[in-house]
Design a protein around this motif. Structure first.
Motif, PDB file in Angstrom:
ATOM      1  N   LYS A  57      39.706  51.319  38.299  1.00  0.00           N
ATOM      2  CA  LYS A  57      39.121  50.203  37.565  1.00  0.00           C
ATOM      3  C   LYS A  57      39.380  50.366  36.074  1.00  0.00           C
ATOM      4  O   LYS A  57      40.485  50.690  35.678  1.00  0.00           O
ATOM      5  CB  LYS A  57      37.655  50.061  37.921  1.00  0.00           C
ATOM      6  CG  LYS A  57      37.458  49.801  39.413  1.00  0.00           C
ATOM      7  CD  LYS A  57      36.034  49.552  39.784  1.00  0.00           C
ATOM      8  CE  LYS A  57      35.943  49.300  41.284  1.00  0.00           C
ATOM      9  NZ  LYS A  57      34.558  49.090  41.722  1.00  0.00           N
ATOM     10  N   CYS A 249      27.597  43.058  38.166  1.00  0.00           N
ATOM     11  CA  CYS A 249      28.899  43.016  38.828  1.00  0.00           C
ATOM     12  C   CYS A 249      29.595  44.371  38.684  1.00  0.00           C
ATOM     13  O   CYS A 249      29.667  44.922  37.576  1.00  0.00           O
ATOM     14  CB  CYS A 249      29.759  41.906  38.222  1.00  0.00           C
ATOM     15  SG  CYS A 249      31.457  41.867  38.849  1.00  0.00           S
ATOM     16  N   GLU A 251      32.667  44.957  38.658  1.00  0.00           N
ATOM     17  CA  GLU A 251      33.938  44.819  37.947  1.00  0.00           C
ATOM     18  C   GLU A 251      33.738  44.599  36.455  1.00  0.00           C
ATOM     19  O   GLU A 251      34.294  45.308  35.632  1.00  0.00           O
ATOM     20  CB  GLU A 251      34.750  43.664  38.547  1.00  0.00           C
ATOM     21  CG  GLU A 251      35.366  43.977  39.893  1.00  0.00           C
ATOM     22  CD  GLU A 251      36.494  44.985  39.790  1.00  0.00           C
ATOM     23  OE1 GLU A 251      37.101  45.075  38.719  1.00  0.00           O
ATOM     24  OE2 GLU A 251      36.756  45.685  40.774  1.00  0.00           O
ATOM     25  N   CYS A 281      33.457  36.663  36.588  1.00  0.00           N
ATOM     26  CA  CYS A 281      34.851  37.035  36.839  1.00  0.00           C
ATOM     27  C   CYS A 281      35.333  36.632  38.227  1.00  0.00           C
ATOM     28  O   CYS A 281      36.505  36.814  38.549  1.00  0.00           O
ATOM     29  CB  CYS A 281      35.044  38.543  36.655  1.00  0.00           C
ATOM     30  SG  CYS A 281      34.167  39.553  37.876  1.00  0.00           S
ATOM     31  N   HIS A 283      34.524  37.993  41.049  1.00  0.00           N
ATOM     32  CA  HIS A 283      34.639  39.129  41.979  1.00  0.00           C
ATOM     33  C   HIS A 283      33.641  38.976  43.126  1.00  0.00           C
ATOM     34  O   HIS A 283      32.499  38.560  42.924  1.00  0.00           O
ATOM     35  CB  HIS A 283      34.374  40.434  41.237  1.00  0.00           C
ATOM     36  CG  HIS A 283      34.386  41.643  42.118  1.00  0.00           C
ATOM     37  ND1 HIS A 283      35.535  42.158  42.674  1.00  0.00           N
ATOM     38  CD2 HIS A 283      33.378  42.436  42.561  1.00  0.00           C
ATOM     39  CE1 HIS A 283      35.242  43.208  43.406  1.00  0.00           C
ATOM     40  NE2 HIS A 283      33.944  43.400  43.354  1.00  0.00           N
ATOM     41  N   ARG A 284      34.108  39.319  44.327  1.00  0.00           N
ATOM     42  CA  ARG A 284      33.254  39.270  45.511  1.00  0.00           C
ATOM     43  C   ARG A 284      33.335  40.598  46.244  1.00  0.00           C
ATOM     44  O   ARG A 284      34.399  41.205  46.349  1.00  0.00           O
ATOM     45  CB  ARG A 284      33.689  38.139  46.457  1.00  0.00           C
ATOM     46  CG  ARG A 284      33.450  36.743  45.903  1.00  0.00           C
ATOM     47  CD  ARG A 284      33.804  35.703  46.953  1.00  0.00           C
ATOM     48  NE  ARG A 284      33.519  34.358  46.499  1.00  0.00           N
ATOM     49  CZ  ARG A 284      33.672  33.262  47.246  1.00  0.00           C
ATOM     50  NH1 ARG A 284      34.115  33.393  48.494  1.00  0.00           N
ATOM     51  NH2 ARG A 284      33.398  32.076  46.760  1.00  0.00           N
ATOM     52  N   THR A 285      32.210  41.035  46.740  1.00  0.00           N
ATOM     53  CA  THR A 285      32.178  42.260  47.534  1.00  0.00           C
ATOM     54  C   THR A 285      31.120  42.118  48.606  1.00  0.00           C
ATOM     55  O   THR A 285      30.126  41.408  48.430  1.00  0.00           O
ATOM     56  CB  THR A 285      31.865  43.485  46.648  1.00  0.00           C
ATOM     57  OG1 THR A 285      31.861  44.665  47.461  1.00  0.00           O
ATOM     58  CG2 THR A 285      30.519  43.356  45.971  1.00  0.00           C
TER      59      THR A 285
END
Length: 446
Positions: A57, A249, A251, A281, A283-285
């Motif tokens: 990252k 988040c 990220e 951003c 981002h998905r998790t």
């Protein structure tokens, strides 16, 4: 080490500080700030590059140089979050090629060579992106730094250090096998596996839960214990609700929301599905946790993938489950992928993405032979997903919390074999069961 004004490196106006490495991106230029040289105490300059590496990252690469005394200093710092678990890498160095393995050592990592009883404690060196040989050279340079003065003030100690330095230098000849250990409670260190995507027999990776002392050193505050539920029917009500709680988040560290739902899997048990979406951003998790206890026996499930319908089978892989595809000589250890509730096809695609997007196997540092092996691996994975190649998918979960859908339920599935086995001592140790007592654990009063 240089002293940097923190306000000089802060971003403003909502600009993205950490950008992906791209050779065609002209905007990816280092930021130059004026810094104080700690060698001659005159003004020098520090070049800062804030970038993103898929495996690590966000990182900060800094390089300081002083035009007055020509002193230089370079280092790498992790700007990403601390991982959920610590990591312990143990490498058996058996040949000179092992010295060329790439290593990322964070500043919180402890480096050891047991054969020499040599240890570099955490936070005594800055983070580095190097090789095994480079870390050995760095250790030798650190020991030789004050040897000239030490030979005058304390000749006996200097002679002992000279003898030890020669032993360190002799390790680079690899005349005999030795172990190289990196223990990082932050989980942000890494040793390259040149055999990827196959398992490396000389490299052992162990993930562990941090102790309270390690959390304190990393500056992590322990969470308050959860209050006991006053009403047993409260758990039943969770099955019909989606709980939402605030988080950050992973990220971009912006405020986000995590949704949690308790789901009953038919012919199996309850699981907790957690999903995080970031509006900043994108981002998905998602992650799956077992809602039940650790089973008395481990479970090994073998599925023969022979028909297209097998790709749509529901699959639950817990975080303690390892995955094996014998036809590809591929094995994925536990904790390499988080817990997932998906399909067989979804798991195979996640494995392919995990292997192909690793920058240490496919980046600029990758050799052509390794790239050919990975492309062949990706081609075979695509053939399995499309049904052109038959293969077996093996889920080995010592906690017994993994599952593959039985399309013939409640009858036995001829394409799937489920085996129950007794866990070994090492597996119980890794799950933390050897020291766990649930009966008669209170001390008797004298």
């Amino acid at each position: 080490m240089s002293v940097i004004n923190e306000e000089n490196v802060r971003g403003g106006g909502g600009e993205q500080l950490f950008k992906d490495i791209n050779a065609e991106d002209d905007e990816l230029e280092p930021t130059i700030v004026e810094s104080l040289c700690m060698h001659c105490y005159k003004d020098g300059s520090t070049r800062l590059l804030l970038t993103k590496i898929p495996f690590f990252k966000e990182i900060i690469i800094s390089s300081f140089s002083c035009p007055h005394c020509n002193w230089t200093n370079t280092e790498i710092q992790s700007a990403g979050r601390i991982q959920d678990q610590g990591v312990l890498y143990t490498l058996k160095v058996t040949s000179k090629s092992d010295l060329n393995r790439e290593v990322v050592k964070s500043d919180s990592a402890t480096t050891r060579i047991p054969e020499l009883e040599f240890e570099i404690p955490a936070f005594t060196q800055k983070g580095a992106l190097s090789t095994i040989e480079g870390l050995l050279d760095r250790a030798v340079a650190g020991l030789e730094q004050d040897q000239v003065l030490r030979r005058i003030q304390d000749p006996e100690v200097a002679a002992q250090l000279d003898e030890f330095i020669e032993k360190l230098k002799a390790l680079k000849n690899v005349e005999s096998e030795f172990s190289f250990v990196i223990d990082d409670p932050s989980g942000n260190s890494f040793i390259e596996n040149p055999l990827a995507p196959q398992q490396d027999p000389d490299l052992t990776v162990t993930r562990y839960r941090r102790s309270e002392a390690q959390n304190s050193v990393l500056g992590i505050q322990e969470e308050d214990p959860e209050p006991e539920l006053e009403h047993p029917g409260f758990v039943e009500s969770l099955k019909n609700e989606v709980l939402v709680f605030n988080t950050n988040c992973p990220e971009c560290n912006a405020p986000a929301h995590t949704n949690m739902k308790l789901v009953q899997i038919p012919h199996f048990k309850e699981v907790i599905i957690m999903a995080t979406n970031c509006d900043s951003c994108g981002h998905r998790t998602n992650e799956v946790k077992s809602g039940g206890a650790t089973e008395e026996q481990g479970t090994k499930i073998t599925l023969n993938i022979a028909q297209p319908i097998d790709m749509s089978r529901d699959l639950l892989k817990s975080e303690t489950c390892s995955v094996e595809i014998p036809e590809l000589d591929f094995e994925l250890g536990m904790a390499a992928l988080a817990g997932k509730f998906t399909t067989v096809e979804g798991l195979l695609k996640d494995i392919k993405d995990l292997v192909m997007k690793n920058p240490f196997t496919c980046g600029d540092s990758a050799v052509s032979e390794r790239g050919d092996k990975l492309r062949a691996f990706a081609h075979k994975m695509d053939a399995i997903i499309s049904g052109e190649l038959k293969a077996r998918l093996v889920l080995d979960d010592p906690a017994g919390n993994s599952y593959i859908q039985n399309i013939c339920a409640p009858d036995a599935d001829p394409q799937m074999e489920t085996e129950k086995y007794t866990r070994s001592y090492d597996q119980n140790e890794e799950l933390g069961l050897n020291d766990m007592r649930t009966e008669n654990y209170q001390q008797e009063e004298p």
